[in-house]
Design an enzyme around this catalytic site. Structure first.
Site, short mmCIF file in Angstrom:
data_model
loop_
_atom_site.label_atom_id
_atom_site.label_comp_id
_atom_site.label_asym_id
_atom_site.label_seq_id
_atom_site.Cartn_x
_atom_site.Cartn_y
_atom_site.Cartn_z
NE ARG A 62 56.93 18.12 -69.63
CZ ARG A 62 57.48 17.09 -69.00
NH1 ARG A 62 57.23 16.90 -67.74
NH2 ARG A 62 58.28 16.24 -69.61
CG ASP A 198 51.68 -4.70 -83.88
OD1 ASP A 198 52.61 -4.46 -84.66
OD2 ASP A 198 51.67 -5.67 -83.12
CG HIS A 199 55.42 -0.06 -86.44
ND1 HIS A 199 55.87 -0.42 -85.20
CD2 HIS A 199 56.47 -0.21 -87.27
CE1 HIS A 199 57.15 -0.76 -85.29
NE2 HIS A 199 57.54 -0.64 -86.54
CG HIS A 261 56.19 -5.42 -83.46
ND1 HIS A 261 55.07 -4.62 -83.54
CD2 HIS A 261 57.20 -4.59 -83.09
CE1 HIS A 261 55.40 -3.38 -83.25
NE2 HIS A 261 56.68 -3.33 -82.97
C1 BG6 Z 1 59.04 -0.70 -81.98
C2 BG6 Z 1 59.86 -1.04 -80.75
O1 BG6 Z 1 57.73 -1.13 -81.83
O2 BG6 Z 1 59.62 -1.32 -83.11
C3 BG6 Z 1 61.30 -0.66 -80.94
O3 BG6 Z 1 59.32 -0.37 -79.61
C4 BG6 Z 1 61.85 -1.20 -82.24
O4 BG6 Z 1 62.09 -1.08 -79.84
C5 BG6 Z 1 60.92 -0.86 -83.40
O5 BG6 Z 1 63.13 -0.63 -82.46
C6 BG6 Z 1 61.39 -1.52 -84.68
O6 BG6 Z 1 60.57 -1.14 -85.73
P1 BG6 Z 1 61.00 -1.40 -87.23
O7 BG6 Z 1 59.83 -0.97 -88.03
O8 BG6 Z 1 62.23 -0.57 -87.47
O9 BG6 Z 1 61.30 -2.85 -87.34
#
Ligand code: BG6
Length: 507
Positions: A62, A198-199, A261
Site C-alpha cells: 500500500r 513451513d519454514h 512446525h
Molecule cells: C514462525 C512463527 O513461524 O516461526 C513465529 O510465526 C516464530 O512466532 C518463528 O517466532 C520462529 O522461527 P525460527 O526459525 O526463528 O525458529
C-alpha cells in the site's frame, strides 16, 4: 511426481541447483517477514549464484513508494539481515529487475499495473513469464489476492511457462477454514503450483532427521516402543510477540507453531521410511503418521496453555503479554502451549510425544529429544547409578545445530560409579559448508518447482484435525495459566509430566 520438470528428479542433487528464468512477486513486502527473511534470502541466493541473471523481484504494498524507495528498502534489509557479504556487483545486477507496485488488494488498477510490470520484465529481463506470487500477508487476505490474480489473468498457466502461489502459514485457523481457503486457492492455481510454506522444513537440521534415521543402521532398530520411553519436542523462544500483536492475538502459540512446525517435526521423527525421497512418497508417510496421532483422553490434564506475565529476561525487564502494545487486556491467547500426544500404530503405541512451545522462555532452543527406557536390569549397586539418567538422542535443531547422544559412563576412580556423559556431533565442527537459511532453500525450491519440502493439503488438514479439539476445549474452559517471562513455562506443564513420572528437559 510433482516436480514440474521430470528430468530434474533424475538429476544429481549434489550439483548446485540454479533457478531458470523467473521472478518473484511479494505481497506484504513492508512486513516483518519480508524485511527480515525474504528479501535477504533473495540477495543471498543471488550472491551464491543460484538465481538467473535476469531474476526479477516485485514488491506489492500500500505504501506510496517508487521503485527507488523499494530498492532502498531491500538494500537496507539486505545490509542488516543477509548472511553473505554485501557485493556491489551482485546488488547492481539484482537492482535491474526490482520494481514496486503500489496498491491495495481490492484495487483493480494496481493488479493491471502488476500485469504490465510483469510483461515489461519478461521483455527487459527475460523472465520468460515464470512468476511466483508470495503471499506474505495475513490469511484473511489470501482469498482477495488469489482472486485478483485470477481476474487479471496473472495466474494463467501459459504453454512453456509457470505461475505459482507461495502461501505463508498459518493455512487457515482450523480445519474448516483451511478447506475453504484451499478451495479458493485451487480454483486459481493447480495443486502442483501451490507451495505452502513451513519454514522449519527448510532447516538443514530438520532435513537431517531423515538422513539420521534412514541413511544409517545405528538408530532405526531402536526407534520404536520397545526401546523409546518418550519423545520431547521443544520449540522455545526468548522473544515476546514484538510488533506482531495484530497477527498473534487470537492465533496463539498452538496455532502459530504446534499445528505446523512441531507436528511436522513429530511426523519426521515418527514416520515410516518413505519408498523414495520424492514429494509424493514423503507426504504419504507424513500424512499416515499424523493420521495415527491420538489425542489424550483428558484434555484438561494433558494439555496446557499459558500466557507470559512480566518478568526478567537477559537482565532486562519484560512486560507481560496482556501489557504488550496492541493486545486486548482481556485476551485469552496462549503464548505457551504443551500437549501430550500418542501415536496409534505398531511402532509407537504407548509412547507419549510431549510437544511444547512458548514465547519469553528461558532461552531460544528447538530440539527433539528421543528418551530411551532404562536398562531392564542393572547389575550395579544402586548407589553406583544414582547419577545415571535415561539414555537420549537429542536432535538440536537450533541453535548449536547438531546431535547429542547421552549415555552413562564409568567415572574414573577405584569405585564403580556411573554418570551421564554426552557425545556430540556439531554441524559447525564437522562441515566447512555453512547451512543456507531456511527461506533461501525454500524460495529456490519454489523457483525450481521442487515441492518435497512443502506440506500438502492432506498434512495441513490432518494437523488441524489434531489441534481443533484442543483449541475448542480451551475455548470452552477457563483462562490460560500464567508463567513469568524468562522462566521455563507454567507449573501446570511441569505437573503434566510429573503425573507420568517424567520431567521436561532444561535445554
Ligand atoms: C514462525 C512463527 O513461524 O516461526 C513465529 O510465526 C516464530 O512466532 C518463528 O517466532 C520462529 O522461527 P525460527 O526459525 O526463528 O525458529
Amino acid at each position: 511426481m510433482s516436480s514440474s520438470n521430470p528430468l530434474r528428479d533424475a538429476a544429481d542433487r549434489r550439483l548446485p541447483r540454479i533457478a531458470g528464468p523467473s521472478g518473484l512477486v511479494i505481497f506484504g513486502v513492508t512486513g516483518d517477514l519480508s524485511r527480515k527473511k525474504l528479501m535477504p534470502a533473495v540477495y543471498d541466493l543471488a550472491n551464491r549464484g543460484l538465481l538467473p541473471p535476469g531474476f526479477s523481484l516485485i514488491g506489492f504494498a500500500r505504501r506510496e513508494w517508487q521503485d527507488e524507495d523499494f530498492a532502498q528498502e531491500v538494500h537496507d534489509s539486505v545490509k542488516e539481515h543477509a548472511r553473505t557479504p554485501f557485493r556491489e556487483e551482485v546488488w547492481q545486477q539484482l537492482i535491474q529487475g526490482m520494481r514496486f507496485v503500489q496498491g491495495t488488494f481490492d484495487d483493480d488498477n494496481a493488479f493491471e499495473q502488476l500485469k504490465k510490470t510483469i510483461e515489461e520484465l519478461d521483455k527487459a529481463q527475460g523472465t520468460g513469464g515464470n512468476f511466483a506470487f508470495y503471499l506474505s500477508v495475513p490469511p484473511k487476505f489470501f482469498p482477495s489476492v488469489v482472486q485478483q490474480l485470477k481476474k487479471h489473468g496473472l495466474a494463467d498457466q501459459k504453454e512453456g511457462s509457470w505461475r505459482r502461489a507461495v502461501i505463508e502459514k498459518p493455512f487457515g485457523h482450523n480445519l474448516q477454514s483451511a478447506q475453504d481457503l484451499n478451495k479458493v486457492v485451487h480454483e486459481v492455481f493447480p495443486p502442483h503450483e501451490v507451495f505452502r510454506i513451513d519454514h522449519y522444513l527448510g532447516k538443514e537440521t530438520v532435513q537431517n532427521i531423515l538422513a539420521l534415521r534412514f541413511a544409517n543402521t545405528l538408530f532405526e532398530p531402536i526407534w520404536n516402543r520397545s526401546y523409546v520411553d518418550h519423545v520431547q519436542i521443544t520449540m522455545a523462544e526468548d522473544i515476546g510477540i514484538g510488533g506482531r500483536a495484530g497477527y498473534y492475538d487470537g492465533i496463539g502459540a498452538a496455532r502459530d507453531v504446534i499445528q505446523n512446525h512441531l507436528l511436522q517435526l513429530l511426523a519426521l521423527t515418527a514416520m515410516e521410511e518413505p519408498a523414495s525421497f520424492d514429494a509424493d512418497a514423503l507426504v504419504a508417510e507424513k500424512t499416515k503418521v499424523l493420521g495415527a496421532v491420538k489425542l489424550p483422553k483428558d484434555l484438561g490434564k494433558e494439555t496446557v496453555r499459558a500466557q507470559y506475565a512480566a518478568g526478567w529476561q537477559g537482565g532486562e525487564k519484560a512486560v507481560g503479554y496482556l501489557q504488550e502494545d496492541g493486545i486486548d487486556p482481556k485476551s485469552k491467547t496462549d503464548t505457551y502451549a504443551a500437549v501430550k500426544l500418542e501415536i496409534d500404530n505398531r511402532r509407537w503405541a504407548g509412547v507419549p510425544f510431549y510437544l511444547r512451545t512458548g514465547k519469553r522462555l528461558g532461552r531460544r532452543v528447538t530440539e527433539i529429544a528421543v528418551v530411551f527406557q532404562r536398562a531392564p536390569h542393572s547389575p550395579f549397586d544402586h548407589t553406583a547409578t544414582e547419577e545415571l539418567g535415561q539414555n537420549a538422542i537429542v536432535i538440536r535443531v537450533q541453535p548449536d545445530e547438531g546431535i547429542t547422544m547421552r549415555f552413562g559412563s564409568k567415572v574414573p576412580g577405584t569405585s564403580m560409579e556411573i554418570r551421564d556423559v554426552s557425545m556430540d556431533f556439531a554441524y559447525g565442527e564437522s562441515f566447512t559448508e555453512s547451512s543456507p537459511e531456511a527461506y533461501e532453500r525454500l524460495i529456490l525450491d519454489v523457483l525450481l518447482g521442487d515441492s518435497n519440502l512443502f506440506p500438502r493439503l492432506e498434512e495441513v488438514e490432518t494437523s488441524w484435525r489434531i489441534l481443533d479439539p484442543i483449541e475448542e476445549y480451551w475455548d470452552a474452559h477457563g483462562k490460560p495459566a500464567q508463567y513469568e517471562a524468562g522462566t521455563w513455562g507454567p507449573v501446570e506443564a511441569d505437573e503434566m509430566l510429573a503425573r507420568d513420572g517424567r520431567s521436561w528437559r532444561r535445554p
